[in-house]
Design a protein around this motif. Sequence first.
Motif, PDB file in Angstrom:
ATOM      1  N   UNK A 189       0.760  -1.118   0.054  1.00 14.71           N
ATOM      2  CA  UNK A 189      -0.030   0.028  -0.008  1.00 14.71           C
ATOM      3  C   UNK A 189       0.945   1.170  -0.097  1.00 14.71           C
ATOM      4  N   UNK A 190       0.512   2.283  -0.773  1.00 21.47           N
ATOM      5  CA  UNK A 190       1.374   3.507  -0.800  1.00 21.47           C
ATOM      6  C   UNK A 190       0.733   4.584   0.192  1.00 21.47           C
ATOM      7  N   UNK A 195       4.980   0.978   5.576  1.00 19.93           N
ATOM      8  CA  UNK A 195       6.434   0.765   6.154  1.00 19.93           C
ATOM      9  C   UNK A 195       7.388   0.671   4.693  1.00 19.93           C
ATOM     10  N   UNK A 196       8.389   1.325   4.737  1.00 21.59           N
ATOM     11  CA  UNK A 196       9.447   1.235   3.835  1.00 21.59           C
ATOM     12  C   UNK A 196       9.929  -0.335   3.840  1.00 21.59           C
ATOM     13  N   UNK A 229       3.656  -2.522   3.136  1.00 28.48           N
ATOM     14  CA  UNK A 229       4.805  -2.055   2.683  1.00 28.48           C
ATOM     15  C   UNK A 229       4.697  -1.193   1.425  1.00 28.48           C
ATOM     16  N   UNK A 230       5.573  -0.267   1.277  1.00 31.04           N
ATOM     17  CA  UNK A 230       5.655   0.539   0.041  1.00 31.04           C
ATOM     18  C   UNK A 230       7.053   0.522  -0.263  1.00 31.04           C
ATOM     19  N   UNK A 237       7.910   8.866 -11.573  1.00 27.12           N
ATOM     20  CA  UNK A 237       6.680   7.860 -12.085  1.00 27.12           C
ATOM     21  C   UNK A 237       5.854   7.956 -10.963  1.00 27.12           C
ATOM     22  N   UNK A 238       4.525   7.674 -11.187  1.00 31.89           N
ATOM     23  CA  UNK A 238       3.196   7.887 -10.501  1.00 31.89           C
ATOM     24  C   UNK A 238       3.235   6.304  -9.687  1.00 31.89           C
ATOM     25  N   UNK A 239       3.618   5.133 -10.362  1.00 25.99           N
ATOM     26  CA  UNK A 239       3.695   4.018  -9.665  1.00 25.99           C
ATOM     27  C   UNK A 239       4.478   2.941 -10.484  1.00 25.99           C
TER      28      UNK A 239
END
Length: 258
Positions: A189-190, A195-196, A229-230, A237-239
Amino acid sequence: MEQLTSIHNQHVKDWKKLQTKKARRQTGTYLLDGWHLVQEAYKAGIDLLEVIGTAEQLSAHPELEGMANATYEVTEEIMKHITDTVTPQGIAAVVALPDSHRLPAEPLHGAWLFLDRVQDPGNVGTMVRTADAAGFTGVVVGQRSADLFGPKVVRSMQGSQFHLQMFEGDLQKWVADFKAVNAPVYGTQLNPQAKNFRTVEPTETFALIMGNEGQGMSNDLLNQTSDNLYIPMRGEAESLNVAISAGILMFQLNQNLD
């Protein structure tokens, strides 16, 4: 060896139907199209129920007849008819579907990939193949994801389905089962609460969930996870594509613990 020349032959009709999920479920079989997949199945000890090949390919590889329960020589027209590739390699095989609705025979262990409504066959196949490369134990596909054994997914998996435990099921139940044995389940999830991924300590047993290409993971699953996590991005870039993201996370999370 039986020789077939008409696309109206019943065997040919049955092979053609295996392009559909309904026929695959009814017969409990699916089609492998191409040399690499047939060879990977044979090396993995998978029973080749039927080998189908053109005269040219069967003549060049006489050992094929001994690999299968039955061998059929077909025309190039038939080969194009039963596969969905533009230029088939002239060899295919029918194999049994694994029992993807059962549960693992042993306690949950190792690294697992869960797919939540991932609908693009190429993405599903690529993630299965990457899970294999990253040393994962198994893959669980939830409802509304692309069929694991559809032709496009099978081609994209490139035989990795023979090296992993493969299941379809209720992901909420699988998440609960992992948490019941104190194994972390990571969502993706962003948002600021995530969490990184680089800060996660590797563990021997865990599950990673990848969500739908456009909508991400369902809220129900996000609320069940141990951590979400992200992947931090330096550029604009958006994603990232879901399969690319999955590859980064799988190799990071399943580091050598020895």
